[in-house]
Design a protein around this motif. Structure first.
Motif, PDB file in Angstrom:
ATOM      1  N   GLU A   1       2.964  -1.091  -3.042  1.00 26.13           N
ATOM      2  CA  GLU A   1       3.144  -2.544  -2.959  1.00 26.13           C
ATOM      3  C   GLU A   1       2.375  -3.114  -1.769  1.00 26.13           C
ATOM      4  O   GLU A   1       1.710  -4.152  -1.881  1.00 26.13           O
ATOM      5  CB  GLU A   1       4.639  -2.865  -2.840  1.00 26.13           C
ATOM      6  CG  GLU A   1       4.974  -4.347  -2.932  1.00 26.13           C
ATOM      7  CD  GLU A   1       4.662  -4.943  -4.294  1.00 26.13           C
ATOM      8  OE1 GLU A   1       4.341  -6.147  -4.347  1.00 26.13           O
ATOM      9  OE2 GLU A   1       4.718  -4.207  -5.294  1.00 26.13           O
ATOM     10  N   LYS A   2       2.468  -2.408  -0.625  1.00 28.75           N
ATOM     11  CA  LYS A   2       1.743  -2.873   0.557  1.00 28.75           C
ATOM     12  C   LYS A   2       0.235  -2.825   0.346  1.00 28.75           C
ATOM     13  O   LYS A   2      -0.512  -3.643   0.901  1.00 28.75           O
ATOM     14  CB  LYS A   2       2.120  -2.013   1.767  1.00 28.75           C
ATOM     15  CG  LYS A   2       3.537  -2.223   2.256  1.00 28.75           C
ATOM     16  CD  LYS A   2       3.842  -1.303   3.429  1.00 28.75           C
ATOM     17  CE  LYS A   2       5.282  -1.461   3.897  1.00 28.75           C
ATOM     18  NZ  LYS A   2       5.602  -0.508   5.009  1.00 28.75           N
ATOM     19  N   ALA A   3      -0.213  -1.861  -0.438  1.00 31.06           N
ATOM     20  CA  ALA A   3      -1.656  -1.690  -0.655  1.00 31.06           C
ATOM     21  C   ALA A   3      -2.238  -2.718  -1.607  1.00 31.06           C
ATOM     22  O   ALA A   3      -3.460  -2.840  -1.721  1.00 31.06           O
ATOM     23  CB  ALA A   3      -1.942  -0.289  -1.185  1.00 31.06           C
ATOM     24  N   LYS A   4      -1.369  -3.499  -2.273  1.00 30.66           N
ATOM     25  CA  LYS A   4      -1.870  -4.484  -3.234  1.00 30.66           C
ATOM     26  C   LYS A   4      -2.721  -5.554  -2.568  1.00 30.66           C
ATOM     27  O   LYS A   4      -3.585  -6.143  -3.194  1.00 30.66           O
ATOM     28  CB  LYS A   4      -0.702  -5.131  -3.992  1.00 30.66           C
ATOM     29  CG  LYS A   4      -0.084  -4.222  -5.041  1.00 30.66           C
ATOM     30  CD  LYS A   4       1.017  -4.924  -5.808  1.00 30.66           C
ATOM     31  CE  LYS A   4       1.592  -4.013  -6.885  1.00 30.66           C
ATOM     32  NZ  LYS A   4       2.692  -4.688  -7.639  1.00 30.66           N
TER      33      LYS A   4
ATOM     34  N   VAL B   1      -2.272   7.172   2.669  1.00 25.34           N
ATOM     35  CA  VAL B   1      -2.612   5.885   2.060  1.00 25.34           C
ATOM     36  C   VAL B   1      -2.358   4.739   3.039  1.00 25.34           C
ATOM     37  O   VAL B   1      -3.150   3.793   3.126  1.00 25.34           O
ATOM     38  CB  VAL B   1      -1.825   5.681   0.749  1.00 25.34           C
ATOM     39  CG1 VAL B   1      -2.009   4.253   0.230  1.00 25.34           C
ATOM     40  CG2 VAL B   1      -2.294   6.682  -0.310  1.00 25.34           C
ATOM     41  N   SER B   2      -1.279   4.813   3.806  1.00 33.35           N
ATOM     42  CA  SER B   2      -0.989   3.773   4.802  1.00 33.35           C
ATOM     43  C   SER B   2      -2.063   3.730   5.879  1.00 33.35           C
ATOM     44  O   SER B   2      -2.476   2.643   6.317  1.00 33.35           O
ATOM     45  CB  SER B   2       0.386   4.020   5.442  1.00 33.35           C
ATOM     46  OG  SER B   2       1.412   3.917   4.486  1.00 33.35           O
ATOM     47  N   ALA B   3      -2.539   4.912   6.299  1.00 34.68           N
ATOM     48  CA  ALA B   3      -3.600   4.961   7.306  1.00 34.68           C
ATOM     49  C   ALA B   3      -4.902   4.401   6.748  1.00 34.68           C
ATOM     50  O   ALA B   3      -5.623   3.673   7.439  1.00 34.68           O
ATOM     51  CB  ALA B   3      -3.804   6.394   7.777  1.00 34.68           C
ATOM     52  N   VAL B   4      -5.196   4.721   5.499  1.00 37.96           N
ATOM     53  CA  VAL B   4      -6.409   4.179   4.871  1.00 37.96           C
ATOM     54  C   VAL B   4      -6.332   2.669   4.812  1.00 37.96           C
ATOM     55  O   VAL B   4      -7.307   1.959   5.111  1.00 37.96           O
ATOM     56  CB  VAL B   4      -6.584   4.781   3.453  1.00 37.96           C
ATOM     57  CG1 VAL B   4      -7.651   4.026   2.666  1.00 37.96           C
ATOM     58  CG2 VAL B   4      -6.948   6.259   3.553  1.00 37.96           C
ATOM     59  N   GLN B   5      -5.185   2.149   4.450  1.00 36.31           N
ATOM     60  CA  GLN B   5      -5.003   0.698   4.396  1.00 36.31           C
ATOM     61  C   GLN B   5      -5.239   0.083   5.769  1.00 36.31           C
ATOM     62  O   GLN B   5      -5.921  -0.952   5.902  1.00 36.31           O
ATOM     63  CB  GLN B   5      -3.603   0.352   3.897  1.00 36.31           C
ATOM     64  CG  GLN B   5      -3.363  -1.155   3.779  1.00 36.31           C
ATOM     65  CD  GLN B   5      -1.960  -1.456   3.282  1.00 36.31           C
ATOM     66  OE1 GLN B   5      -1.063  -0.626   3.392  1.00 36.31           O
ATOM     67  NE2 GLN B   5      -1.773  -2.633   2.731  1.00 36.31           N
ATOM     68  N   LYS B   6      -4.705   0.718   6.799  1.00 32.02           N
ATOM     69  CA  LYS B   6      -4.862   0.208   8.172  1.00 32.02           C
ATOM     70  C   LYS B   6      -6.334   0.142   8.573  1.00 32.02           C
ATOM     71  O   LYS B   6      -6.817  -0.894   9.056  1.00 32.02           O
ATOM     72  CB  LYS B   6      -4.107   1.112   9.138  1.00 32.02           C
ATOM     73  CG  LYS B   6      -4.405   0.825  10.602  1.00 32.02           C
ATOM     74  CD  LYS B   6      -3.746   1.863  11.504  1.00 32.02           C
ATOM     75  CE  LYS B   6      -4.165   1.680  12.956  1.00 32.02           C
ATOM     76  NZ  LYS B   6      -3.555   2.726  13.837  1.00 32.02           N
TER      77      LYS B   6
ATOM     78  N   THR C   1      -4.537   5.948  -6.871  1.00 25.13           N
ATOM     79  CA  THR C   1      -3.344   5.245  -7.342  1.00 25.13           C
ATOM     80  C   THR C   1      -3.263   3.823  -6.795  1.00 25.13           C
ATOM     81  O   THR C   1      -2.545   2.996  -7.353  1.00 25.13           O
ATOM     82  CB  THR C   1      -2.054   5.998  -6.948  1.00 25.13           C
ATOM     83  OG1 THR C   1      -1.955   6.082  -5.528  1.00 25.13           O
ATOM     84  CG2 THR C   1      -2.038   7.394  -7.548  1.00 25.13           C
ATOM     85  N   VAL C   2      -3.972   3.543  -5.705  1.00 24.58           N
ATOM     86  CA  VAL C   2      -3.984   2.179  -5.153  1.00 24.58           C
ATOM     87  C   VAL C   2      -5.358   1.541  -5.333  1.00 24.58           C
ATOM     88  O   VAL C   2      -5.705   0.583  -4.642  1.00 24.58           O
ATOM     89  CB  VAL C   2      -3.552   2.165  -3.670  1.00 24.58           C
ATOM     90  CG1 VAL C   2      -2.084   2.563  -3.543  1.00 24.58           C
ATOM     91  CG2 VAL C   2      -4.423   3.066  -2.815  1.00 24.58           C
TER      92      VAL C   2
END
Length: 308
Positions: free
Chosen positions: A169-172, A298-303, A200-201
């Motif tokens: 959801e955060k990665a959207k 995935v959270s680190a990639v988003q950051k 997946t994101v």
């Protein structure tokens, strides 16, 4: 503490020079194998093992090391060889991989050698897809085989590769159109784990097998685009242990190249501990993440893809 930090300094100096120390061991017969000393916490003669009912057939039991239970894997049997029968002369390599401590049962332990990563080569062509090698090298005119331990782990105790709904959801909000993340790892299992998690994101991933290939890929992309490539490739995820060029050396090479230096770099490795924290600072990487936790990755990639 001073002697411990001295050890850290000595080992980070070795790694910073694209070098590594290999602990050489045997499974059955005289064929030599190697494992990065960084991953080995201690080597012990095989103690009495407690049975573990219902375990994978390649798990020989539990060793109790100073009151701590450690799962012991027969490395010969797990890689398609014969079971190690004579435990009275066998050894256990107590290692730290993927945030866990485990023991590998081996037939014998030889010595430690210091080699250059450029001497560590990919497995020969024609070996097929079912082999358990990530690399080979030559020591004293003998071929030393380096086992893909991540493949062994994935078969004995598969990791959960699911990205949670909250992280999805955060990665959207992540703008990933026309962006690529480059992933460098010599283990096909590890490459595919990362690729599946990021896919997946909606993140497009390109993969290469080692640090030399990664650097060549980035330089070719810079020539194609005519300059700074961060608008197209904002992030690279790199293993540390790779044939020909390790992840530390790759990071240092990227950071000193004017066309590549603004790429964010996550070092993603089964290695862990203070040595990696020191090296992340030394070579200029942005973050170190121990394998393999899909939500954290995935959270680190988003950051870093959102960073300037």
């Amino acid at each position: 503490m001073s002697s411990f930090m001295s050890s850290v300094d000595q080992r980070t100096n070795i790694v910073g020079q694209n070098r590594l120390e290999l602990l050489m061991f045997r499974l059955q017969g005289s064929q030599p194998y190697g494992i990065n000393v960084f991953k080995v916490r201690e080597v012990i003669q095989c103690p009495d093992l407690s049975e573990l009912p219902g375990a994978n057939p390649n798990v020989r039991g539990i060793a109790h090391l100073r009151g701590v239970p450690v799962t012991v894997i027969d490395l010969s049997q797990a890689t398609g060889g014969k079971r190690i029968e004579d435990l009275s002369h066998a050894f256990i390599l107590v290692t730290e991989y993927n945030r866990n401590t485990q023991g590998f049962l081996v037939g014998g332990v030889d010595r430690i050698v210091n080699v250059n990563w450029e001497q560590i080569l990919p497995p020969p062509h024609g070996a097929g897809k079912s082999h358990y090698l990530t690399a080979v090298t030559e020591v004293d005119k003998k071929l030393v085989q380096i086992i893909d331990v991540e493949k062994v782990f994935s078969e004995i105790s598969p990791v959960d590769e699911t990205v949670s709904e909250s992280v999805k959801e955060k990665a959207k909000g992540l703008e990933v159109q026309n962006l690529t993340v480059l992933v460098a790892d010599d283990s096909a299992v590890a490459r595919n784990q990362v690729k599946r998690a990021l896919s997946t994101v909606g993140i497009h991933v390109e993969t290469v097998n080692d640090g030399r290939m990664a650097l060549d890929w980035l330089k070719a992309k810079a020539n194609e685009l005519g300059g700074d490539i961060t608008q197209a490739v904002p992030l690279m995820i790199s293993d540390i242990e790779m044939p020909e060029m390790d992840g530390y050396t790759l990071t240092a090479e990227v950071k000193k190249d004017d066309q590549l230096k603004n790429i964010h770099i996550i070092l993603h490795s089964s290695l862990s501990g203070v040595f990696n924290e020191a090296m992340v600072r030394k070579v200029g990487a942005d973050q170190f993440i121990a394998k393999f936790h899909p939500d954290e990755l995935v959270s680190a990639v988003q950051k870093w893809m959102n960073a300037d």
